[in-house]
Design an enzyme around this catalytic site. Structure first.
Site, PDB file in Angstrom:
ATOM      1  N   CYS A  39       6.320   6.689   9.831  1.00  0.00           N
ATOM      2  CA  CYS A  39       7.018   6.104  10.977  1.00  0.00           C
ATOM      3  C   CYS A  39       7.465   7.187  11.950  1.00  0.00           C
ATOM      4  CB  CYS A  39       8.203   5.278  10.497  1.00  0.00           C
ATOM      5  SG  CYS A  39       9.223   6.181   9.333  1.00  0.00           S
ATOM      6  N   GLU A  62      14.404  -0.853   9.054  1.00  0.00           N
ATOM      7  CA  GLU A  62      13.788   0.437   9.420  1.00  0.00           C
ATOM      8  C   GLU A  62      12.357   0.121   9.831  1.00  0.00           C
ATOM      9  OE1 GLU A  62      15.438   3.294   9.344  1.00  0.00           O
ATOM     10  OE2 GLU A  62      17.229   2.620   8.301  1.00  0.00           O
ATOM     11  N   GLY A  82       9.535  -1.495   7.214  1.00  0.00           N
ATOM     12  CA  GLY A  82       8.176  -1.974   7.456  1.00  0.00           C
ATOM     13  C   GLY A  82       7.951  -2.153   8.949  1.00  0.00           C
ATOM     14  N   SER A  83       7.014  -3.018   9.278  1.00  0.00           N
ATOM     15  CA  SER A  83       6.617  -3.163  10.673  1.00  0.00           C
ATOM     16  C   SER A  83       7.664  -3.956  11.461  1.00  0.00           C
ATOM     17  CB  SER A  83       5.262  -3.858  10.747  1.00  0.00           C
ATOM     18  OG  SER A  83       5.363  -5.127  10.124  1.00  0.00           O
ATOM     19  N   GLU A 100       2.338   1.121  18.178  1.00  0.00           N
ATOM     20  CA  GLU A 100       2.338   2.039  17.042  1.00  0.00           C
ATOM     21  C   GLU A 100       0.903   2.211  16.536  1.00  0.00           C
ATOM     22  OE1 GLU A 100       4.198   0.712  13.320  1.00  0.00           O
ATOM     23  OE2 GLU A 100       5.045   2.725  13.199  1.00  0.00           O
TER      24      GLU A 100
HETATM   25  P1  NAD Z   1       4.617  -4.378   6.611  1.00  0.00           P
HETATM   26  O1  NAD Z   1       5.654  -4.827   7.577  1.00  0.00           O
HETATM   27  O2  NAD Z   1       3.276  -4.967   6.698  1.00  0.00           O
HETATM   28  O3  NAD Z   1       5.108  -4.603   5.104  1.00  0.00           O
HETATM   29  C1  NAD Z   1       6.328  -4.076   4.630  1.00  0.00           C
HETATM   30  C2  NAD Z   1       6.811  -4.919   3.469  1.00  0.00           C
HETATM   31  O4  NAD Z   1       7.131  -6.220   3.949  1.00  0.00           O
HETATM   32  C3  NAD Z   1       5.785  -5.112   2.362  1.00  0.00           C
HETATM   33  O5  NAD Z   1       6.427  -5.084   1.108  1.00  0.00           O
HETATM   34  C4  NAD Z   1       5.255  -6.510   2.639  1.00  0.00           C
HETATM   35  O6  NAD Z   1       4.730  -7.142   1.485  1.00  0.00           O
HETATM   36  C5  NAD Z   1       6.518  -7.198   3.111  1.00  0.00           C
HETATM   37  N1  NAD Z   1       6.316  -8.432   3.888  1.00  0.00           N
HETATM   38  C6  NAD Z   1       5.210  -8.851   4.534  1.00  0.00           C
HETATM   39  N2  NAD Z   1       5.447 -10.049   5.113  1.00  0.00           N
HETATM   40  C7  NAD Z   1       6.723 -10.376   4.826  1.00  0.00           C
HETATM   41  C8  NAD Z   1       7.549 -11.477   5.142  1.00  0.00           C
HETATM   42  N3  NAD Z   1       7.104 -12.501   5.873  1.00  0.00           N
HETATM   43  N4  NAD Z   1       8.819 -11.490   4.688  1.00  0.00           N
HETATM   44  C9  NAD Z   1       9.292 -10.463   3.956  1.00  0.00           C
HETATM   45  N5  NAD Z   1       8.554  -9.388   3.619  1.00  0.00           N
HETATM   46  C10 NAD Z   1       7.283  -9.347   4.048  1.00  0.00           C
HETATM   47  O7  NAD Z   1       4.567  -2.766   6.757  1.00  0.00           O
HETATM   48  P2  NAD Z   1       3.560  -1.740   6.063  1.00  0.00           P
HETATM   49  O8  NAD Z   1       2.210  -1.930   6.674  1.00  0.00           O
HETATM   50  O9  NAD Z   1       3.703  -1.780   4.591  1.00  0.00           O
HETATM   51  O10 NAD Z   1       4.208  -0.358   6.542  1.00  0.00           O
HETATM   52  C11 NAD Z   1       3.958   0.206   7.794  1.00  0.00           C
HETATM   53  C12 NAD Z   1       5.080  -0.090   8.762  1.00  0.00           C
HETATM   54  O11 NAD Z   1       6.316   0.352   8.210  1.00  0.00           O
HETATM   55  C13 NAD Z   1       4.926   0.676  10.062  1.00  0.00           C
HETATM   56  O12 NAD Z   1       5.253  -0.171  11.123  1.00  0.00           O
HETATM   57  C14 NAD Z   1       5.932   1.808   9.921  1.00  0.00           C
HETATM   58  O13 NAD Z   1       6.396   2.348  11.135  1.00  0.00           O
HETATM   59  C15 NAD Z   1       7.018   1.129   9.176  1.00  0.00           C
HETATM   60  N6  NAD Z   1       7.882   2.116   8.535  1.00  0.00           N
HETATM   61  C16 NAD Z   1       9.111   2.368   9.071  1.00  0.00           C
HETATM   62  C17 NAD Z   1       9.929   3.345   8.520  1.00  0.00           C
HETATM   63  C18 NAD Z   1      11.283   3.653   9.097  1.00  0.00           C
HETATM   64  O14 NAD Z   1      12.073   4.327   8.431  1.00  0.00           O
HETATM   65  N7  NAD Z   1      11.604   3.202  10.302  1.00  0.00           N
HETATM   66  C19 NAD Z   1       9.495   4.048   7.403  1.00  0.00           C
HETATM   67  C20 NAD Z   1       8.218   3.766   6.879  1.00  0.00           C
HETATM   68  C21 NAD Z   1       7.426   2.790   7.449  1.00  0.00           C
END
Ligand code: NAD
Length: 478
Positions: free
Chosen positions: A284, A250, A230-231, A378
């Site tokens: 990503c 990641e 995630g982010s 990003e």
């Molecule tokens: P996000 O970080 O908003 O959410 C990811 C997950 O984290 C979701 O399931 C969300 O519900 C959960 N989450 C939110 N707050 C949390 C907390 N406080 N504690 C634990 N979990 C929590 O990301 P997104 O908007 O779903 O996805 C986009 C991001 O993911 C982008 O930054 C992208 O670059 C990244 N990404 C990275 C890769 C990689 O392999 N490096 C791959 C895909 C996406």
């Protein structure tokens, strides 16, 4: 579709009774309803996972592999339904969703194989002065126990499977918290494992907001490994709360592509027109920055812009549509604002820049200041930022000039330059004569710097989801 939580092999409603709708980002239609997991559901999933982990680690690897192979067959059989679910809740085109869903079975099979390869090593203890031949040492790999997997919205099938499949193959119990926008795909995939005969307790799926569930899941001392995609912001929060346990992160990126004067411009422009706009740029490893040599900058843009103009937006469910939506209208507005801000700072929008609901037009922006937020932050949207650099030295410096380090691409016929760039670019994946938007599911995959820690890909993930123990047999006690 009214979905339920999966807790320890049982499908059931949230203990709180709360539910939320999953809506299409394209037209706002309700795609399904999912429970919002309560604190009691987390506790029930943890208790089930403790039981499941104890059963599963004692299940021989070949039996685990058989169950995973059955799950892979079910994922293959259900691929068309899973593709429609992905497209409906995520907004990517049905063509892209079909490709994503069709990789599921093979990813499970690759992982199942790696779960049978938990080799250790024998230790040449006699090479240690004073140890002699009376002792034998070796290592064994064992599952960590309970893995918590938290996943993003952009690849709702593959990024869930890159965690579940290796974790299960290695003998762990898993609790998955899928993205709030795309929980239905995760539940459909979990059903493949349940229907394949996975023992009760080994897999749970908790849906709901990460902000409510995340802290409890990642900080629980029964959990031995958190695997998060995630982010960067959420990843940093998880790292601060996880405590002493294994962690894979990641995270975000702003991936560069370098185009040198000896590059095949037709190849480079075609690859960027694909790599900057797949999944509406919400990848990503999407191409966010293109760094061209001034001698070919004009030719490159002349080749790129017409290709980007052919990308067709529209209903993601239509086979005619080649680029789908952003995940929500508010996210599309953020991308639109970022493009407009770049233009206000002196960059030139060569095509695109407009927004219609959650669809942002495919956009090419030239003369971008590499130090501006449009390059540094990003974007996660369908726009590429083009700037120039006069030689390898400055191109590599520019490529490395953000907080991130996930992946990079470079186009050149200069082998010596490519080798130098390969060594000096700080990125986890580097593609020579292609863009960063390329992944074979088996390859090690993960970022440097603010893009994260650890590697995915079945072999790497199995290694990170197991513990290595050293065992010494003492023939004599001294
Ligand atoms: P996000 O970080 O908003 O959410 C990811 C997950 O984290 C979701 O399931 C969300 O519900 C959960 N989450 C939110 N707050 C949390 C907390 N406080 N504690 C634990 N979990 C929590 O990301 P997104 O908007 O779903 O996805 C986009 C991001 O993911 C982008 O930054 C992208 O670059 C990244 N990404 C990275 C890769 C990689 O392999 N490096 C791959 C895909 C996406």
């Amino acid at each position: 579709m009214i979905a339920e939580l999966l807790i320890g092999g049982q499908w059931r409603a949230s203990r709180s009774g709360r539910v939320e709708e999953v809506r299409s980002p394209f037209d706002g239609c309700v795609v399904g309803t999912v429970p919002i997991a309560a604190v009691e559901d987390i506790e029930a999933a943890m208790e089930a996972a403790e039981r499941g982990a104890a059963t599963w680690r004692r299940t021989p690897a070949h039996e685990r592999m058989q169950i995973l192979h059955r799950a892979a067959e079910l994922a293959d059989e259900r691929s068309a339904v899973i593709a429609r679910t992905i497209s409906a809740e995520n907004g990517k085109t049905i063509t892209e969703a079909t490709v994503e869903a069709s990789r599921s079975g093979d990813l499970i099979r690759l992982s199942a194989f790696e779960g049978t390869q938990l080799y250790g090593q024998t230790l040449p203890l006699d090479a240690n002065r004073g140890t002699g031949f009376d002792k034998i040492g070796f290592t064994v790999r064992q599952p960590v126990g309970i893995v918590v997997a938290i996943t993003p919205f952009n690849y709702p099938a593959l990024l869930v499977l890159h965690k579940i499949a290796p974790a299960l193959a290695a003998g762990n119990a898993v609790i998955v918290k899928p993205a709030r926008a795309t929980p239905l795909t995760a539940l459909a995939l979990a059903a493949c494992f349940v229907d394949a005969g996975l023992p009760d307790g080994v897999l749970s799926v908790l849906t709901g907001p990460g902000g409510e569930l995340g802290d409890l899941l990642v900080s629980d001392s029964r959990v031995r490994k958190v695997s998060f995609t995630g982010s960067t912001g959420v990843g940093a929060r998880i790292a601060a709360r996880a405590g002493v346990k294994k962690l894979s992160l990641e995270l975000g990126a702003s991936c560069p592509v370098i185009v040198m004067p000896d590059a095949d411009i037709e190849l480079a422009s075609s690859a960027v027109a694909a790599g900057g706009f797949a999944n509406a740029g919400q990848v990503c490893i999407s191409v966010q920055r293109v760094i061209t040599h001034p001698a070919i900058n004009g030719d490159f843009l002349d080749a790129l812009v017409p290709k980007v103009k052919t990308i067709r937006t529209g209903d993601p469910a239509s086979a005619e549509t080649s680029m789908g939506t952003i995940i929500s209208t508010s996210e599309a507005e953020r991308v639109e604002r970022a493009i407009a801000a770049a233009a206000r700072n002196g960059a030139r929008i060569l095509t695109g820049g407009e927004r219609n609901g959650s669809v942002v037009e495919p956009t090419v922006v030239a003369d971008v200041d590499p130090a501006s937020p449009f390059s540094q932050d990003e974007l996660f949207g369908p726009a590429v930022a083009v700037s120039t650099a006069a030689d390898w030295e400055s191109a590599i410096t520019q490529a490395n000039g953000t907080a991130f380090g996930l992946a990079a691409g470079l186009f050149t016929a200069d082998v010596a330059g490519a080798i130098r760039a390969m060594r000096e670019i700080d990125a986890g994946n580097i593609h020579i004569n292609w863009t960063p938007l390329w992944r074979a599911d088996l390859m090690p995959y993960g970022g440097l710097k603010a893009s994260g820690i650890g590697k995915e890909g079945p072999r790497s993930a199995v290694a990170e989801m197991t513990e290595e123990k050293t065992v010494v047999l003492h023939g004599r006690p001294w």
